[in-house]
Scaffold this motif. Sequence first.
Motif, PDB file in Angstrom:
ATOM      1  N   LYS A   1       0.897  -1.431   0.022  1.00  0.00           N
ATOM      2  CA  LYS A   1       0.044  -0.043   0.049  1.00  0.00           C
ATOM      3  C   LYS A   1       0.739   1.335   0.057  1.00  0.00           C
ATOM      4  N   ILE A   2       1.851   1.157   0.813  1.00  0.00           N
ATOM      5  CA  ILE A   2       2.818   2.378   0.954  1.00  0.00           C
ATOM      6  C   ILE A   2       3.538   2.625  -0.341  1.00  0.00           C
ATOM      7  N   SER A   3       3.867   1.612  -1.020  1.00  0.00           N
ATOM      8  CA  SER A   3       4.368   1.691  -2.385  1.00  0.00           C
ATOM      9  C   SER A   3       3.740   2.287  -3.508  1.00  0.00           C
ATOM     10  N   ALA A   4       2.426   1.922  -3.576  1.00  0.00           N
ATOM     11  CA  ALA A   4       1.684   2.616  -4.349  1.00  0.00           C
ATOM     12  C   ALA A   4       1.267   4.083  -4.167  1.00  0.00           C
ATOM     13  N   LEU A   5       1.342   4.435  -2.861  1.00  0.00           N
ATOM     14  CA  LEU A   5       1.124   5.868  -2.566  1.00  0.00           C
ATOM     15  C   LEU A   5       2.455   6.705  -2.998  1.00  0.00           C
ATOM     16  N   LEU A   6       3.509   6.056  -2.461  1.00  0.00           N
ATOM     17  CA  LEU A   6       4.884   6.664  -2.927  1.00  0.00           C
ATOM     18  C   LEU A   6       5.132   6.821  -4.517  1.00  0.00           C
ATOM     19  N   LEU A   7       4.633   5.872  -5.182  1.00  0.00           N
ATOM     20  CA  LEU A   7       4.691   5.887  -6.474  1.00  0.00           C
ATOM     21  C   LEU A   7       3.760   6.858  -7.257  1.00  0.00           C
ATOM     22  N   ALA A   8       2.566   7.102  -6.584  1.00  0.00           N
ATOM     23  CA  ALA A   8       1.767   8.317  -6.833  1.00  0.00           C
ATOM     24  C   ALA A   8       2.302   9.863  -6.625  1.00  0.00           C
ATOM     25  N   LEU A   9       2.880   9.835  -5.657  1.00  0.00           N
ATOM     26  CA  LEU A   9       3.479  10.894  -5.237  1.00  0.00           C
ATOM     27  C   LEU A   9       4.987  11.149  -5.942  1.00  0.00           C
ATOM     28  N   GLU A  10       5.585  10.230  -6.446  1.00  0.00           N
ATOM     29  CA  GLU A  10       6.658  10.404  -7.285  1.00  0.00           C
ATOM     30  C   GLU A  10       6.154  10.888  -8.672  1.00  0.00           C
ATOM     31  N   LEU A  11       5.261  10.492  -9.093  1.00  0.00           N
ATOM     32  CA  LEU A  11       4.434  10.476 -10.542  1.00  0.00           C
ATOM     33  C   LEU A  11       4.068  12.132 -10.638  1.00  0.00           C
ATOM     34  N   LYS A  12       3.675  12.664  -9.148  1.00  0.00           N
ATOM     35  CA  LYS A  12       3.167  13.782  -9.256  1.00  0.00           C
ATOM     36  C   LYS A  12       4.273  14.738  -8.887  1.00  0.00           C
ATOM     37  N   ASN A  13       5.400  14.266  -8.708  1.00  0.00           N
ATOM     38  CA  ASN A  13       6.900  15.171  -8.514  1.00  0.00           C
ATOM     39  C   ASN A  13       7.060  15.706  -7.107  1.00  0.00           C
ATOM     40  N   VAL A  14       6.262  15.146  -6.314  1.00  0.00           N
ATOM     41  CA  VAL A  14       6.487  15.554  -4.825  1.00  0.00           C
ATOM     42  C   VAL A  14       7.622  14.995  -4.239  1.00  0.00           C
ATOM     43  N   ILE A  15       8.093  13.678  -4.298  1.00  0.00           N
ATOM     44  CA  ILE A  15       9.112  13.220  -3.696  1.00  0.00           C
ATOM     45  C   ILE A  15       9.887  12.475  -4.761  1.00  0.00           C
ATOM     46  N   LYS A  16      11.165  11.804  -4.227  1.00  0.00           N
ATOM     47  CA  LYS A  16      12.333  11.196  -5.098  1.00  0.00           C
ATOM     48  C   LYS A  16      12.603  10.155  -4.494  1.00  0.00           C
ATOM     49  N   GLU A  17      12.610   8.973  -5.254  1.00  0.00           N
ATOM     50  CA  GLU A  17      13.347   7.747  -4.833  1.00  0.00           C
ATOM     51  C   GLU A  17      14.844   7.687  -4.786  1.00  0.00           C
ATOM     52  N   LEU A  18      15.444   7.230  -3.866  1.00  0.00           N
ATOM     53  CA  LEU A  18      17.003   7.098  -3.926  1.00  0.00           C
ATOM     54  C   LEU A  18      17.179   5.588  -3.497  1.00  0.00           C
ATOM     55  N   PRO A  19      18.570   5.243  -4.126  1.00  0.00           N
ATOM     56  CA  PRO A  19      18.695   3.687  -4.090  1.00  0.00           C
ATOM     57  C   PRO A  19      18.443   3.154  -2.657  1.00  0.00           C
ATOM     58  N   GLY A  20      18.229   2.104  -2.853  1.00  0.00           N
ATOM     59  CA  GLY A  20      17.584   1.093  -1.606  1.00  0.00           C
ATOM     60  C   GLY A  20      16.235   1.503  -0.869  1.00  0.00           C
ATOM     61  N   LYS A  21      15.602   1.985  -1.709  1.00  0.00           N
ATOM     62  CA  LYS A  21      14.095   2.060  -1.302  1.00  0.00           C
ATOM     63  C   LYS A  21      13.976   3.147  -0.329  1.00  0.00           C
ATOM     64  N   ASN A  22      14.834   4.032  -0.338  1.00  0.00           N
ATOM     65  CA  ASN A  22      14.722   5.382   0.391  1.00  0.00           C
ATOM     66  C   ASN A  22      14.006   6.607  -0.164  1.00  0.00           C
ATOM     67  N   PHE A  23      13.262   7.328   0.655  1.00  0.00           N
ATOM     68  CA  PHE A  23      12.499   8.595  -0.275  1.00  0.00           C
ATOM     69  C   PHE A  23      12.741   9.830   0.508  1.00  0.00           C
ATOM     70  N   ILE A  24      12.846  10.943  -0.252  1.00  0.00           N
ATOM     71  CA  ILE A  24      13.097  12.319   0.415  1.00  0.00           C
ATOM     72  C   ILE A  24      11.924  13.036  -0.470  1.00  0.00           C
ATOM     73  N   LEU A  25      11.671  14.449   0.102  1.00  0.00           N
ATOM     74  CA  LEU A  25      10.962  15.086  -0.696  1.00  0.00           C
ATOM     75  C   LEU A  25      11.627  16.027  -1.576  1.00  0.00           C
ATOM     76  N   ARG A  26      11.224  16.377  -2.800  1.00  0.00           N
ATOM     77  CA  ARG A  26      11.793  17.338  -3.722  1.00  0.00           C
ATOM     78  C   ARG A  26      11.898  18.730  -3.363  1.00  0.00           C
TER      79      ARG A  26
END
Length: 315
Positions: A290-315
Amino acid sequence: LAEKITHLDDKRLLKEMRLMDKRGARAVSIFDKEYPENLKNIYSPPVLLYVRGEIKPEDFNAVAIVGSRRPSHYGISTCERLASQLASMGITVISGLARGIDTTAHRGAVKTGRTIAVLGSGLDYIYPAENKKLAGEISEKGAVISEFPMDTPPNRRNFPRRNRVISGLSLGVLVVEASEKSGSLITANFALEENRELFAVPGQVNSETSIGSNSLIKQGAKLVEKPEDIITEIENNLKFAALQKHGQDGSTTPADKALSDEEKNVKRFLSHEPVYIDELAKKGNMSVSKISALLLALELKNVIKELPGKNFILR
């Protein structure tokens, strides 16, 4: 230009324009900016589309859902759930407005996001007639389209042509319940020919309406139980579309009002310091899928960025 494209004489063209005005439709040619990018890339795309509603750039992120006209309760409930969830993730659901699975897919998607209906008739002939109200709802939250002139009746020979457009608009096609000779398998074949992803929902082994869809899985179609099964397969295309839309520098960030409540909730746990996906799932009290799907949606909306190792940050 309209005469050159449609090959209509003045009298016929005038009638066509009157019907378009009556139905709130317009013509979109392959030369227009609004013409769907995915559809341009198929063999022999329609030169002209009749459109009620609006085709948007984000409709590049689209999945077709097709299947039996006489689905079981299992097929209906599964289809509605998947369509609703995909639409809520920013995926446009494409289908053909036919009875059964098509109708269910549109109804599920229109509740939470965008959907596009592709007709095998002109826009002056909504078929089946009982879906006229649904077609109106779809045109308000997406689009109803056809390559056929406005007063074209729903002739049998039109539907295979319609199916190539359903497939062509999409990054992948999901089959939910299909008999051995289902028309949905025509759409599946178009998907393979146009190098689209092919998905199928598994059905009961003793169900006639599952023979075709189960056969597709045997032949290599991706088995789908949840929307993440689809997202995983088309993720690279989704991310490419997001980069094309926003620019690789991440300079365009949507306002929070463009985010769902769940997306806003996940965003609260993120900062400019990397956070691991398992930690986000724990903070949000939700599964990793579930969190993966929401993270992908946020990434598509250019709100967050995925880093190596399944880490995430705000853009």
